[in-house]
Design a protein around this motif. Structure first.
Motif, PDB file in Angstrom:
ATOM      1  N   THR A 261       0.889  -1.216   0.147  1.00  0.00           N
ATOM      2  CA  THR A 261      -0.201   0.120   0.126  1.00  0.00           C
ATOM      3  C   THR A 261       0.863   1.257  -0.010  1.00  0.00           C
ATOM      4  O   THR A 261       0.595   2.277  -0.651  1.00  0.00           O
ATOM      5  CB  THR A 261      -0.861   0.139   1.296  1.00  0.00           C
ATOM      6  N   ALA A 262       1.846   1.148   0.993  1.00  0.00           N
ATOM      7  CA  ALA A 262       2.608   2.422   0.917  1.00  0.00           C
ATOM      8  C   ALA A 262       3.585   2.425  -0.509  1.00  0.00           C
ATOM      9  O   ALA A 262       3.616   3.991  -1.048  1.00  0.00           O
ATOM     10  CB  ALA A 262       4.065   2.291   1.884  1.00  0.00           C
ATOM     11  N   VAL A 263       3.975   1.518  -1.316  1.00  0.00           N
ATOM     12  CA  VAL A 263       4.521   1.829  -2.622  1.00  0.00           C
ATOM     13  C   VAL A 263       3.569   2.335  -3.654  1.00  0.00           C
ATOM     14  O   VAL A 263       3.591   3.220  -4.399  1.00  0.00           O
ATOM     15  CB  VAL A 263       5.185   0.282  -3.057  1.00  0.00           C
ATOM     16  N   ARG A 266       2.905   5.791  -3.366  1.00  0.00           N
ATOM     17  CA  ARG A 266       4.023   6.586  -3.955  1.00  0.00           C
ATOM     18  C   ARG A 266       3.926   6.819  -5.403  1.00  0.00           C
ATOM     19  O   ARG A 266       4.432   7.712  -5.998  1.00  0.00           O
ATOM     20  CB  ARG A 266       5.289   6.149  -3.689  1.00  0.00           C
ATOM     21  N   LEU A 267       2.977   5.862  -6.071  1.00  0.00           N
ATOM     22  CA  LEU A 267       3.056   5.825  -7.492  1.00  0.00           C
ATOM     23  C   LEU A 267       1.847   6.829  -8.184  1.00  0.00           C
ATOM     24  O   LEU A 267       2.131   7.336  -9.350  1.00  0.00           O
ATOM     25  CB  LEU A 267       2.489   4.502  -7.799  1.00  0.00           C
ATOM     26  N   GLY A 268       1.203   7.415  -7.116  1.00  0.00           N
ATOM     27  CA  GLY A 268       0.148   8.574  -7.609  1.00  0.00           C
ATOM     28  C   GLY A 268      -1.109   7.940  -7.221  1.00  0.00           C
ATOM     29  O   GLY A 268      -1.383   7.021  -6.826  1.00  0.00           O
ATOM     30  N   ASP A 269      -2.079   9.108  -7.309  1.00  0.00           N
ATOM     31  CA  ASP A 269      -3.664   9.081  -6.835  1.00  0.00           C
ATOM     32  C   ASP A 269      -4.277   7.911  -7.502  1.00  0.00           C
ATOM     33  O   ASP A 269      -4.962   7.192  -7.094  1.00  0.00           O
ATOM     34  CB  ASP A 269      -3.911  10.356  -7.089  1.00  0.00           C
ATOM     35  N   ALA A 270      -4.018   7.865  -9.058  1.00  0.00           N
ATOM     36  CA  ALA A 270      -4.874   6.791  -9.830  1.00  0.00           C
ATOM     37  C   ALA A 270      -4.318   5.491  -9.339  1.00  0.00           C
ATOM     38  O   ALA A 270      -5.159   4.330  -9.173  1.00  0.00           O
ATOM     39  CB  ALA A 270      -4.446   7.151 -11.106  1.00  0.00           C
ATOM     40  N   ASP A 271      -3.115   5.366  -9.124  1.00  0.00           N
ATOM     41  CA  ASP A 271      -2.567   4.155  -8.744  1.00  0.00           C
ATOM     42  C   ASP A 271      -2.844   3.643  -7.102  1.00  0.00           C
ATOM     43  O   ASP A 271      -3.287   2.382  -7.107  1.00  0.00           O
ATOM     44  CB  ASP A 271      -0.815   4.308  -8.716  1.00  0.00           C
ATOM     45  N   ILE A 272      -3.111   4.410  -6.494  1.00  0.00           N
ATOM     46  CA  ILE A 272      -3.322   3.949  -4.943  1.00  0.00           C
ATOM     47  C   ILE A 272      -4.969   3.682  -5.068  1.00  0.00           C
ATOM     48  O   ILE A 272      -5.264   2.990  -4.248  1.00  0.00           O
ATOM     49  CB  ILE A 272      -3.018   4.964  -3.898  1.00  0.00           C
ATOM     50  N   LEU A 405      11.558  -1.694  -5.479  1.00  0.00           N
ATOM     51  CA  LEU A 405      12.236  -1.272  -6.844  1.00  0.00           C
ATOM     52  C   LEU A 405      11.196  -0.767  -7.846  1.00  0.00           C
ATOM     53  O   LEU A 405      11.703  -0.370  -8.741  1.00  0.00           O
ATOM     54  CB  LEU A 405      13.019  -2.699  -7.460  1.00  0.00           C
ATOM     55  N   VAL A 406       9.968  -0.946  -7.578  1.00  0.00           N
ATOM     56  CA  VAL A 406       8.891  -0.728  -8.761  1.00  0.00           C
ATOM     57  C   VAL A 406       8.871   0.741  -8.788  1.00  0.00           C
ATOM     58  O   VAL A 406       9.064   1.221  -9.903  1.00  0.00           O
ATOM     59  CB  VAL A 406       7.466  -1.281  -7.985  1.00  0.00           C
ATOM     60  N   PRO A 407       8.804   1.723  -7.730  1.00  0.00           N
ATOM     61  CA  PRO A 407       8.831   3.206  -7.999  1.00  0.00           C
ATOM     62  C   PRO A 407      10.358   3.573  -8.361  1.00  0.00           C
ATOM     63  O   PRO A 407      10.513   4.417  -9.392  1.00  0.00           O
ATOM     64  CB  PRO A 407       8.510   3.797  -6.737  1.00  0.00           C
ATOM     65  N   ALA A 408      11.300   3.019  -8.039  1.00  0.00           N
ATOM     66  CA  ALA A 408      12.680   3.262  -8.336  1.00  0.00           C
ATOM     67  C   ALA A 408      12.914   3.110  -9.612  1.00  0.00           C
ATOM     68  O   ALA A 408      13.777   3.924 -10.259  1.00  0.00           O
ATOM     69  CB  ALA A 408      13.842   2.494  -7.379  1.00  0.00           C
ATOM     70  N   LEU A 409      12.401   2.190 -10.030  1.00  0.00           N
ATOM     71  CA  LEU A 409      12.580   1.567 -11.618  1.00  0.00           C
ATOM     72  C   LEU A 409      11.609   2.257 -12.776  1.00  0.00           C
ATOM     73  O   LEU A 409      11.378   1.808 -13.829  1.00  0.00           O
ATOM     74  CB  LEU A 409      12.697   0.349 -11.965  1.00  0.00           C
TER      75      LEU A 409
END
Length: 447
Positions: A261-263, A266-272, A405-409
């Protein structure tokens, strides 16, 4: 050779296992589905009071659900221990074992109340409740904390009845509790004008009512079989020790969900937003598969208690087949229902487009999930808690870097749910290796 590729189970034996699984899993599924309806009923009633009240309920209910879910080992460990005694033909000792679990639940519940009542405002602030929602969250949390001992007693008593091969009584109690909860909340919130406090009191009364029903059933069984009702320090200590590995397992799983959920956040409103939709579906599917796991806990514990190694192995293989078949069916339902499912939660096309690929990953992973839940139940029924704890810690160690690694990449929600699928694959591998080793097969009234 895969366990499912072992010598064919005779038709008569397969049918017997099927009847056992259905008899236990179907009522268990009904009881599992009834539990989240408590929160839904509260949300529907409180939602008409205002946005701040609903937000406060959201924070408080999330805290309460997390606190109680940590102690789910009260049900799991008790089921396995009682089922072994049942298999050994000692109902008196089985119910005595269950009473130890119930006494442990009461003690833990009192300890949680002692922490929640004075710390409620600080806990609510820690979880970031707004200044308008925080007072409502604090009010609901303080009142609802009084129902935590009842909730933990319900968990332990449910484990007793499951161990006794009875999943129908928990279903009836869960349905009755839901109806009482909804009626009490509506009456106290609007009829008595108590607002969100009325919702909390209604839930507390319903929870203690459920606990009372369970206690009547268990105490009645204890008296029939001459089992002592008094707290036994050694028995309570043994119940706690059996629960520690399952507590580690549960905390590791909760950590995985929190990291995901935390990751996603970090990806954005649509993603969360899309993540929350998919997570709700994933949880619903888990209820269906967990019902087979609950049947597995009760059946495997009984066979091992009776010293029936062949029966335990055959039941395990048959339940794996059930898990795979159920996973395939659920996966197909997700694929077919996706055009209807997503609009129920959002009209935002961006959220829908973000959710769809991840939703398909969830569908494809369901057969794997089916195996995981079944083997989880089998090993719990065998009392193999230390291995389950270690396996989940390993899974957490693999999932955490993959998810971070998802947001990092520069990955999106689909990549995050690929990491979730990897997590389930690791769980399947660790559980399958254990099931193949045969080390979980320890016969006797106690492990």
């Amino acid at each position: 050779m895969l366990m499912t590729q072992a010598p064919e189970i005779p038709e008569a034996t397969r049918r017997r296992h099927d009847r056992e699984i259905v008899a236990l899993a179907v009522p268990a599924f009904g009881a599992l589905v009834a539990e989240p309806l408590f929160v839904m009923a509260d949300s529907a009633i409180v939602g008409h009071l205002g946005t701040a009240q609903l937000a406060g309920l959201g924070v408080a209910s999330a805290l309460l659900t997390t606190a109680v879910s940590v102690f789910v080992f009260l049900a799991y460990a008790t089921t396995a221990a009682v089922a072994r005694r049942v298999g050994a033909g000692d109902l008196r000792a089985a119910i005595r074992q269950g009473m130890d679990g119930i006494w442990l639940a009461l003690l833990l519940g009192i300890a949680v109340i002692a922490a929640f009542l004075p710390l409620a405002p600080a806990i609510v602030d820690l979880f970031g409740a707004s200044t308008t929602a925080a007072p409502y969250a604090t009010t609901y949390l303080r009142i609802s904390a009084l129902g935590i001992p009842a909730m933990l007693i319900v968990l332990a008593a449910t484990g007793v009845l499951r161990g006794l091969q009875d999943t129908r009584t928990p279903l009836f109690v869960a349905v009755g509790g839901f109806v009482a909860n909804a009626g009490l909340n509506a009456g106290l919130v609007y009829g008595a004008g108590l607002g969100i406090a009325g919702s909390a009191w209604g839930t507390v009364i319903a929870q203690w009512g459920m606990a009372a029903v369970y206690l009547v059933v268990v105490v009645g069984g204890a008296r029939r079989h001459g089992a002592s009702l008094r707290p036994d320090a050694a028995g309570i200590r043994a119940s706690a020790q059996a629960g520690v590995p399952l507590l580690v397992r549960t905390l590791s799983l909760r950590a995985i969900l929190m990291i995901a959920t935390a990751v996603a956040a970090r990806l954005g409103d649509a993603d969360i937003a899309a993540h929350q939709i998919i997570l709700s579906l994933w949880s619903l599917l888990a209820f269906a598969l967990d019902a087979i796991a609950i049947a597995g806990q009760a059946i495997i514990g009984r066979y091992l208690g009776a010293g029936d190694v062949r029966g335990a192995r055959d039941a395990c293989r048959r339940m794996i087949q059930w898990g795979i078949a159920s996973g395939v069916v659920l996966g197909l339902l997700v694929v077919v229902a996706r055009p209807l499912f997503l609009p129920l939660f959002t009209g935002d096309s961006t959220v829908k487009d973000t959710a769809l690929p991840a939703l398909l990953l969830v569908a494809l992973a369901q057969p794997v999930c089916g195996i995981v839940y079944v083997l989880d139940g089998v090993l719990m029924g065998a009392g193999d808690g230390p291995y389950l704890a270690g396996a989940m810690v390993v899974t957490l160690a693999v999932f955490t870097p993959a998810a971070l690694l998802v947001p990092a990449l520069g990955g999106g929600l689909t990549a995050l749910w690929a990491a979730m699928t990897l997590m389930m694959a690791v769980r399947m591998l660790t559980l399958w290796l254990r099931s193949r080793s045969g080390r979980w097969i320890v016969t006797g009234a106690t492990r």
